[in-house]
Enzyme design. Structure first.
Site, short mmCIF file in Angstrom:
data_model
loop_
_atom_site.label_atom_id
_atom_site.label_comp_id
_atom_site.label_asym_id
_atom_site.label_seq_id
_atom_site.Cartn_x
_atom_site.Cartn_y
_atom_site.Cartn_z
N MET A 144 7.92 25.21 -1.13
CA MET A 144 7.22 24.21 -1.94
C MET A 144 8.19 23.39 -2.80
O MET A 144 8.08 22.17 -2.89
CB MET A 144 6.18 24.90 -2.84
CG MET A 144 5.26 23.90 -3.54
SD MET A 144 4.11 24.69 -4.68
CE MET A 144 3.14 25.71 -3.62
N ARG A 203 -11.43 -0.01 13.81
CA ARG A 203 -11.35 0.46 12.44
C ARG A 203 -12.26 -0.50 11.67
O ARG A 203 -13.40 -0.70 12.07
CB ARG A 203 -9.89 0.47 11.98
CG ARG A 203 -9.63 1.40 10.80
CD ARG A 203 -8.14 1.54 10.50
NE ARG A 203 -7.58 0.32 9.90
CZ ARG A 203 -6.29 0.21 9.57
NH1 ARG A 203 -5.44 1.21 9.79
NH2 ARG A 203 -5.83 -0.91 9.03
N TYR A 263 11.27 32.28 3.23
CA TYR A 263 10.01 32.96 3.56
C TYR A 263 9.89 33.22 5.05
O TYR A 263 10.24 32.36 5.86
CB TYR A 263 8.82 32.13 3.11
CG TYR A 263 8.71 31.93 1.62
CD1 TYR A 263 8.86 32.99 0.72
CD2 TYR A 263 8.43 30.67 1.11
CE1 TYR A 263 8.74 32.80 -0.64
CE2 TYR A 263 8.31 30.47 -0.27
CZ TYR A 263 8.47 31.54 -1.13
OH TYR A 263 8.35 31.36 -2.47
N LYS A 317 0.83 -1.21 0.00
CA LYS A 317 0.00 0.00 0.00
C LYS A 317 0.87 1.26 0.00
O LYS A 317 2.07 1.21 0.26
CB LYS A 317 -0.92 -0.02 1.22
CG LYS A 317 -0.18 0.11 2.54
CD LYS A 317 -1.12 -0.19 3.72
CE LYS A 317 -0.39 -0.06 5.04
NZ LYS A 317 -1.19 -0.56 6.17
C1 PLP Z 1 -0.37 -1.35 7.00
C2 PLP Z 1 -0.86 -2.67 7.47
C3 PLP Z 1 0.05 -3.69 7.74
C4 PLP Z 1 1.56 -3.49 7.72
O1 PLP Z 1 2.01 -2.76 8.83
P1 PLP Z 1 3.56 -2.55 9.12
O2 PLP Z 1 3.63 -2.02 10.50
O3 PLP Z 1 4.03 -1.54 8.11
O4 PLP Z 1 4.24 -3.85 8.94
C5 PLP Z 1 -0.47 -4.95 8.04
N1 PLP Z 1 -1.80 -5.16 8.09
C6 PLP Z 1 -2.69 -4.17 7.86
C7 PLP Z 1 -4.15 -4.47 7.95
C8 PLP Z 1 -2.25 -2.90 7.55
O5 PLP Z 1 -3.15 -1.93 7.34
#
Ligand code: PLP
Length: 397
Positions: free
Chosen positions: A328, A136, A280, A34
């Site tokens: 920037m 979550r 700035y 991700k």
């Molecule tokens: C991001 C994530 C991981 C990985 O987490 P790390 O701490 O980067 O290893 C694993 N499982 C889920 C559901 C995540 O959202």
């Protein structure tokens, strides 16, 4: 002129090898891709991730489909790919067609099932997310049967193949009390899911997974069938506490090597007289005649503005303070005393230069955030260069 990211993919392979050593041969190692591969660059990292991980975990449908595209293009054996984030019904149809596993975390799975059934293609492979304490996504353990009642009507369109959860508090601690409570909730949720599937006459063999990097490293009973490692695959420890716990739990500290180095060319060097302001807001005033170097990198590229007045970069192996505010597209650094510093020199923003090193953790400290955010915010527009080893900086024309 622009900054660029260097990727040491051998380090990625070695890190996954270290994690394999930690979890043992009976546990598979899945890599999380991700956030544009934690900001490293998904396209550039994907061949190595695919070669060295057993499973690839995406957050979005399009990332999963990028894996399938790479496999098709290179004639690679398809890997298990799982979308752990939310998806739309039309995405579910595409993911089912691509043989990608989807994680169902709430009753909206029913809409996906309907779309997949209507499309008439292959079934949707599903893992069920249990919320064991993060609040979550996921079903609460006591809501599994009611939340998945729609499975009764989904028929052959959905196949439940796995179950997962995610920990809330494994990185910031050296004792895992909250994680242990989540593990017992996971156990309850898994039992409820198996009972529900049995009642529906469905297969009950499920792949179980729970551990991100920190629990994979320091909480053996969290590893189950496969671990989902993100940050550690890219060579960064989840936290200092995790590193400390690893020494206690494993007896040794696995070697993790950062995959990423961030560099920028110096676009100009000039001397400004004592009393000059820099940047700035005139937040920095030079107390003496100062050699300033201008670098074509700024907050648009992911260089945190909160690091203004605190950060360093490396030039010719020397630490040079960032003067005034991060802009920037520019930062200005003090190269007074760095003999020979000139346009075309390569400055290191993150990574090694000679004996010196700037880590993502150090930059996170300057910017009052965590290293996860530092790397994932690196601009997707930056050029990614795969290097054999973290190369020493050389002058560019
Ligand atoms: C991001 C994530 C991981 C990985 O987490 P790390 O701490 O980067 O290893 C694993 N499982 C889920 C559901 C995540 O959202």
């Amino acid at each position: 002129m622009a900054s660029w990211v260097e990727l040491d993919l051998a380090a990625l392979a070695e890190n996954l090898g270290q994690l394999r050593g930690v979890v043992g041969a009976s546990v598979r190692v899945g890599a999380v891709i991700k956030g544009n591969a934690y900001g490293h660059g998904l396209q550039a990292c994907l061949p190595a991730l695919h070669a060295h991980a057993d499973v690839l975990y995406a957050i979005q449908a399009q990332e999963a489909l990028a894996v399938r595209a790479l496999e098709a293009e290179r004639g690679l054996e398809p890997k298990q790919v799982v979308v752990i984030g939310a998806f739309l019904p039309e995405e579910a149809v595409a993911l089912a067609a691509a043989d990608v596993v989807c994680v169902v975390a709430d009753a909206s799975g029913a809409d996906a099932a309907t779309a997949v059934a209507t499309a008439g293609g292959p079934p949707l492979r599903v893992h069920v997310h249990l919320d064991t304490g993060l609040s979550r996504e996921g079903f609460l353990p006591e809501q599994v049967a009611s939340g998945l009642a729609w499975l009764a009507d989904a028929g052959d369109a959905v196949r439940v193949e796995g179950v997962l959860t995610h920990f809330a508090d494994t990185e910031d601690v050296t004792e895992q009390r909250q994680a242990l409570a989540q593990l017992s909730a996971f156990e309850r949720g898994c039992e409820a899911l198996v009972a529900h599937l049995e009642a529906l006459g469905r297969p009950t063999t499920l792949e179980r997974h729970a551990a991100a990097s920190a629990p994979a490293l320091v909480l053996p009973q969290s590893r189950f069938d496969v671990v989902r490692v993100g940050i550690s695959a890219y060579g960064l420890w989840p936290s200092r506490e995790t590193r400390l716990s690893a020494r206690q739990v494993l007896g040794v500290v696995p070697v993790l090597r950062p995959v990423l180095t961030w560099r920028a060319p110096i676009q100009a060097v000039k001397r400004v007289p004592a009393g000059s302001y820099v940047g700035y807001g005139c937040t920095h005033r030079c107390s003496h005649d100062t050699d300033v170097a201008v670098l074509p990198v700024g907050y648009w590229d992911g260089y945190p503005r909160l690091a203004s007045g605190r950060a360093h970069v490396l030039v010719r192996g020397a630490r040079c303070p960032v003067l005034g505010r991060v802009m920037m597209n520019h930062i200005v650094v003090d190269v007074t005393g760095v003999v020979g510093a000139a346009r075309g020199d390569v400055a290191t923003l993150l990574g090694h230069d000679a004996e010196e090193q700037i880590t993502a953790e150090e930059m996170a400290g300057w910017a009052q955030t965590i290293h996860y955010e530092i790397v994932t915010r690196l601009g997707a527009h930056l050029r990614r260069e795969v290097v054999a080893r973290a190369a020493m900086p050389v002058a560019v024309g």
